[in-house]
Design an enzyme around this catalytic site. Structure first.
Site, PDB file in Angstrom:
ATOM      1  N   SER A 120       0.816  -1.217   0.000  1.00 57.00           N
ATOM      2  CA  SER A 120       0.000   0.000   0.000  1.00 57.00           C
ATOM      3  C   SER A 120       0.849   1.266   0.000  1.00 57.00           C
ATOM      4  O   SER A 120       0.473   2.262  -0.600  1.00 57.00           O
ATOM      5  CB  SER A 120      -0.920   0.007   1.216  1.00 57.00           C
ATOM      6  OG  SER A 120      -0.158   0.095   2.406  1.00 57.00           O
ATOM      7  N   ASN A 121       1.999   1.227   0.669  1.00 53.93           N
ATOM      8  CA  ASN A 121       2.710   2.480   0.936  1.00 53.93           C
ATOM      9  C   ASN A 121       3.686   2.889  -0.162  1.00 53.93           C
ATOM     10  O   ASN A 121       4.229   3.984  -0.124  1.00 53.93           O
ATOM     11  CB  ASN A 121       3.431   2.418   2.285  1.00 53.93           C
ATOM     12  CG  ASN A 121       4.438   1.280   2.363  1.00 53.93           C
ATOM     13  OD1 ASN A 121       4.324   0.310   1.613  1.00 53.93           O
ATOM     14  ND2 ASN A 121       5.399   1.398   3.246  1.00 53.93           N
ATOM     15  N   LYS A 146      -0.602  -9.419  -7.765  1.00 58.51           N
ATOM     16  CA  LYS A 146      -1.857  -9.190  -7.044  1.00 58.51           C
ATOM     17  C   LYS A 146      -1.816  -7.729  -6.612  1.00 58.51           C
ATOM     18  O   LYS A 146      -1.073  -7.361  -5.702  1.00 58.51           O
ATOM     19  CB  LYS A 146      -1.950 -10.121  -5.823  1.00 58.51           C
ATOM     20  CG  LYS A 146      -3.366 -10.455  -5.367  1.00 58.51           C
ATOM     21  CD  LYS A 146      -4.121  -9.300  -4.750  1.00 58.51           C
ATOM     22  CE  LYS A 146      -3.754  -9.133  -3.280  1.00 58.51           C
ATOM     23  NZ  LYS A 146      -4.444  -7.955  -2.677  1.00 58.51           N
ATOM     24  N   HIS A 148      -2.525  -4.042  -5.001  1.00 57.39           N
ATOM     25  CA  HIS A 148      -3.091  -3.609  -3.727  1.00 57.39           C
ATOM     26  C   HIS A 148      -4.367  -2.824  -4.013  1.00 57.39           C
ATOM     27  O   HIS A 148      -4.361  -1.913  -4.851  1.00 57.39           O
ATOM     28  CB  HIS A 148      -2.094  -2.746  -2.960  1.00 57.39           C
ATOM     29  CG  HIS A 148      -2.472  -2.629  -1.516  1.00 57.39           C
ATOM     30  ND1 HIS A 148      -3.502  -1.840  -1.087  1.00 57.39           N
ATOM     31  CD2 HIS A 148      -1.993  -3.263  -0.421  1.00 57.39           C
ATOM     32  CE1 HIS A 148      -3.635  -1.956   0.228  1.00 57.39           C
ATOM     33  NE2 HIS A 148      -2.728  -2.818   0.664  1.00 57.39           N
ATOM     34  N   GLY A 203       4.297  -5.899   3.543  1.00 60.61           N
ATOM     35  CA  GLY A 203       3.079  -5.450   4.197  1.00 60.61           C
ATOM     36  C   GLY A 203       3.090  -5.776   5.667  1.00 60.61           C
ATOM     37  O   GLY A 203       4.151  -5.778   6.304  1.00 60.61           O
ATOM     38  N   SER A 204       1.908  -6.094   6.189  1.00 57.70           N
ATOM     39  CA  SER A 204       1.777  -6.291   7.629  1.00 57.70           C
ATOM     40  C   SER A 204       2.269  -7.668   8.053  1.00 57.70           C
ATOM     41  O   SER A 204       2.357  -8.599   7.247  1.00 57.70           O
ATOM     42  CB  SER A 204       0.309  -6.147   8.029  1.00 57.70           C
ATOM     43  OG  SER A 204      -0.428  -7.256   7.526  1.00 57.70           O
ATOM     44  N   GLU A 227       8.321  -9.211   3.697  1.00 61.68           N
ATOM     45  CA  GLU A 227       8.944  -8.167   4.491  1.00 61.68           C
ATOM     46  C   GLU A 227       7.815  -7.511   5.252  1.00 61.68           C
ATOM     47  O   GLU A 227       6.877  -6.995   4.650  1.00 61.68           O
ATOM     48  CB  GLU A 227       9.647  -7.189   3.551  1.00 61.68           C
ATOM     49  CG  GLU A 227      10.537  -6.194   4.255  1.00 61.68           C
ATOM     50  CD  GLU A 227      10.066  -4.794   4.019  1.00 61.68           C
ATOM     51  OE1 GLU A 227      10.207  -4.292   2.915  1.00 61.68           O
ATOM     52  OE2 GLU A 227       9.522  -4.203   4.978  1.00 61.68           O
ATOM     53  N   CYS A 264       8.251   1.333   6.116  1.00 59.01           N
ATOM     54  CA  CYS A 264       8.623   0.189   6.960  1.00 59.01           C
ATOM     55  C   CYS A 264       9.905   0.472   7.734  1.00 59.01           C
ATOM     56  O   CYS A 264      10.223  -0.223   8.684  1.00 59.01           O
ATOM     57  CB  CYS A 264       8.773  -1.083   6.127  1.00 59.01           C
ATOM     58  SG  CYS A 264       9.792  -0.854   4.677  1.00 59.01           S
ATOM     59  N   GLU A 354       4.286  -2.337  16.118  1.00 62.62           N
ATOM     60  CA  GLU A 354       4.532  -1.317  15.111  1.00 62.62           C
ATOM     61  C   GLU A 354       3.245  -0.565  14.814  1.00 62.62           C
ATOM     62  O   GLU A 354       2.280  -1.145  14.316  1.00 62.62           O
ATOM     63  CB  GLU A 354       5.055  -1.963  13.816  1.00 62.62           C
ATOM     64  CG  GLU A 354       5.400  -0.927  12.756  1.00 62.62           C
ATOM     65  CD  GLU A 354       5.643  -1.527  11.369  1.00 62.62           C
ATOM     66  OE1 GLU A 354       5.379  -2.733  11.186  1.00 62.62           O
ATOM     67  OE2 GLU A 354       6.085  -0.784  10.481  1.00 62.62           O
TER      68      GLU A 354
END
Lengths: 490, 490
Positions: A120-121, A146, A148, A203-204, A227, A264, A354
């Site tokens: 996303s970021n 895929k 986002h 991502g998360s 990651e 991140c 986080e």
């Protein structure tokens, strides 16, 4: 059911394209990557406009990201073409154990179709045309992306441009496949598909670990390079702080709040030893952060999560809000600095959570021993930053040595944000920062994630792949009889 | 409970030793490996006598294995000391994306304490002093060895010698830890221990996959490098067969029956195209195998499994026993060749089961298309062998090309047994041959399994690890600004 058929077709087509694409020379792959970079650069204004609309990131930031993305594509292709990332290795003569003449040659072949998950970021650098795609293509793999859902239009626009490049170069269109379905369910189905041989994800922790578990439970487990972020502790030492707190505060505030803290490598924990220098630093940092207004986050889910965890931190009896409290819209975040003592931080694991966004904990230590203890208590980290000068190296030698062991990348007197794209970069770390600390997600060595080894014993020259033939026609670095060389073999 | 305490203490001690050992230079590690090799060679007669008693393997075979083990230890140390396996990388100047001066240096640090599982069929080369131990020590890791119960005395004797070497070199004794408990339960407990950071295993699919699953279900998943065997298909092409069947039969019979067929690279499937040459080959091979008497297997469990699966194969209506049927003791195995048609083989996946021992299936194909189909139906393989000459390359070019894609190592006109120890070797393959096709278990690149990446940004020279300081004091190969070099940096 229709979705299943579509997914199956997409991956099957990507596999058919793989059977052709894997035979392209390193230089041929580099050419594709360069052309994609050229095409993205030519369409920069349009792409940045779409991404700015979708992500709330400002155009200047997106321009930097797109430039970096183009550099990534080019530099990965170049490193591959020079033979810097593949272990092409030749042993001839009596270099083995059995004291007879041998002829054994080893190369790296692409692992297969790679599933790439957009982050996303970073709508460019870690998404559709990002590091996973660039490194997989450089490795000779085809990709199924895929997208986002938070920047689907950007992703689609980029994919369209990449597809056009494939057509221009007369390469199979399914070298790059862009799924129409950006749902979590589509992602899960993708990872389960038997023809998918590896996964790249940024991502998360929840998302990455879920995909990792699915991949490990397949009949044929596959590598997942996920990651999943970290809190990137910054350790401040007194002498350096006394010397340059005002200058450093500006840089650090930028790292905490840049892109609304949605990196991140955002420094989520700042650790210092009680001293007048720390007091000065603290008031300067608070003043600086207080000048930065609330800003819109990438999407509502991230904003909700930010608000929830920020409040959880503030509700604790052990914490104190240092920055000013102010109203912020429900899709926004405000720069936040929260103080906690080292003793309380050490006793409360939940403070290591986080919080994606512009929030940092300032952890005050009574002494260097507490600093070291915090370093060791921290879960796997992408980065650690040490702010120190030569006097600190004398005064705190052992502490600095021990703290430097934490994290995949250690930064001396800087900030963890701004991940340089170069061969020496490591963007990775112990779990839960990533699922495999042996590989990087940034820098051309990221290509290594997508290659498996293939070895040829006593093969006729004409049946060997070019990288390990006697004549080094690709002009690559190789290991020949235990030395690196670009020479031909006689 | 006592066991738990013992295991915990063992691993904790191994971790303490790790904190010291990891700082040893590459040359220091090589010195340790050389001294271990010297000590094993000095004690060869005693060790071989113990191993022969425990394993039923003959002393000549064990001597070859011990020599290979010593070569492994030395060559892994040497490759590490030359910088051939670690990615020590330096970027200075404007080599990155942000067009500013950077100073980023990347090295490989040992992953931690490694659990090594002894293999039943190689009491030396894949057990206590074997490839996993040698590569882990070369990487700077300490090892905790779970001995194989079938050769516990050999393992203990070897461990004692290795411990003496550590003492002579004044190194911590817990660099090498040998568990007293050789049970499966001890192995499981070991893999679950939080301070174990990676696992090396050679053995059965069931055993390896079980450890892999346990490791992936840990709070912190860890890499498991499990080599779980394969059936190593051999593809015979008509022209070569017509040219040299008699000569090849002797070599192949040796590969099928050597060490009572107890090699992970034993050729369990032989695939040929119906022809007079194949008929001649078949009768010669049967005659040869019929001259080889039954022989004792490694242990009763393996003998039971051999008898059971051999019988399962013979009980099928699709198979025919070609070698003579004869009585054999319950701890023995007899050379066995079983014929099946390609059509029947293709329809019955269970015929791909690896029967550990001197049994091979001869699969008769009507044409090259069936050969290719068989190659593609096969599960992940360590090796594929192609027996062909230049006429076959002309007549069956595409088939040869396609078949060569199967397996981690492809052998031209040879046999898969006899894994050379050299940098170019790949001993690995797609699942279920191994759990990770990106790594090898044999050759110095096996060291790569046990290293994780660490990167330093803008660090002072004196705080950098020696491999990435400006002065190349260890005289190793490094990548500096995108070229390999042994030079100092100015």
């Amino acid at each position: 059911m229709i979705q299943t058929a579509t997914m199956g077709d997409s991956v099957a087509n990507a596999y058919q394209a793989f059977l052709a694409y894997r035979n392209l020379s390193y230089a041929g792959r580099a050419k594709l990557l360069n052309h994609i970079a050229d095409a993205l650069a030519s369409n920069a204004n349009d792409l940045i406009a779409i991404a700015a609309e979708e992500t709330n990131l400002n155009p200047a930031r997106l321009k930097t990201e797109l430039n970096r993305t183009c550099f990534q594509l080019r530099s990965y292709g170049e490193a591959a073409a020079k033979g810097l990332v593949f272990d092409n290795t030749i042993d001839v003569g009596t270099t083995g154990n059995s004291q007879v003449n041998i002829d054994i040659r080893k190369t790296v072949v692409p692992i297969g179709v790679v599933a790439v998950f957009g982050a996303s970021n970073f709508p460019f650098a870690y998404s559709t045309p990002g590091g996973d795609t660039a490194s997989a293509l450089a490795a000779g793999c085809t990709v199924v992306i895929k997208p986002h859902p938070a920047h689907f239009k950007t992703s689609l626009a980029v994919a369209k441009i990449m597809k056009e490049v494939l057509a221009q170069l007369h390469l199979p269109g399914s070298i790059i496949t862009h799924l129409e379905d950006a749902s979590t369910e589509a992602g899960i189905e993708l990872v389960k598909h038997p023809l998918i041989k590896a996964v790249g994800f940024t991502g998360s922790l929840n998302g990455g670990k879920a995909l990792y578990d699915i991949a490990q439970q397949r009949v044929q487990p596959i590598p997942v390079f996920a990651e999943m972020g970290s809190v990137n502790p910054v350790f401040l030492f007194p002498n350096r702080l006394a010397q340059s707190a005002p200058k450093y505060v500006g840089v650090l505030a930028g790292a905490i709040t840049g892109s609304v803290g949605q990196f991140c490598t955002q420094p989520g924990i700042i650790v210092g030893i009680d001293s007048p220098a720390l007091e000065q630093f603290k008031s300067l940092l608070v003043a600086d952060l207080n000048t930065i207004p609330p800003a819109k986050m990438l999407h509502q889910g991230i904003a909700d999560s930010f608000a929830k965890y920020r409040q959880l931190f503030l509700d604790k009896t052990t914490t104190e809000l240092l920055t000013k409290e102010q109203y912020f819209e429900h899709d926004m975040a405000i720069p936040t600095l929260i103080e906690v003592s080292a003793a309380d931080f050490i006793n409360d694991n939940s403070l290591q959570h986080e919080v994606f966004g512009p929030v940092s904990l300032l952890v005050r230590c009574a002494n260097e021993q507490e600093m070291v203890q915090i370093a060791y208590l921290m879960k796997g980290q992408l980065t650690t930053t040490i702010v120190a000068n030569h006097l600190d190296v004398e005064d705190y030698k052992e502490a600095i040595h021990l703290i430097a062991e934490v994290g995949g990348r250690v930064i001396w007197n800087g900030v963890p944000t701004g991940v340089e794209v170069c061969l020496s970069m490591h963007h990775g770390g112990d779990f839960p920062a990533t699922t495999d600390s042996r590989f990087t997600a940034v820098g051309a060595d990221a290509i290594k994630r997508w290659g498996k080894i293939k070895c040829y014993q006593n093969f006729p020259q004409e049946l060997l792949p070019p990288p390990v033939q006697n004549k080094n026609s690709w002009q690559i670095w190789r290991r020949i009889n235990n030395e690196y060389s670009k020479s031909d073999l006689d």
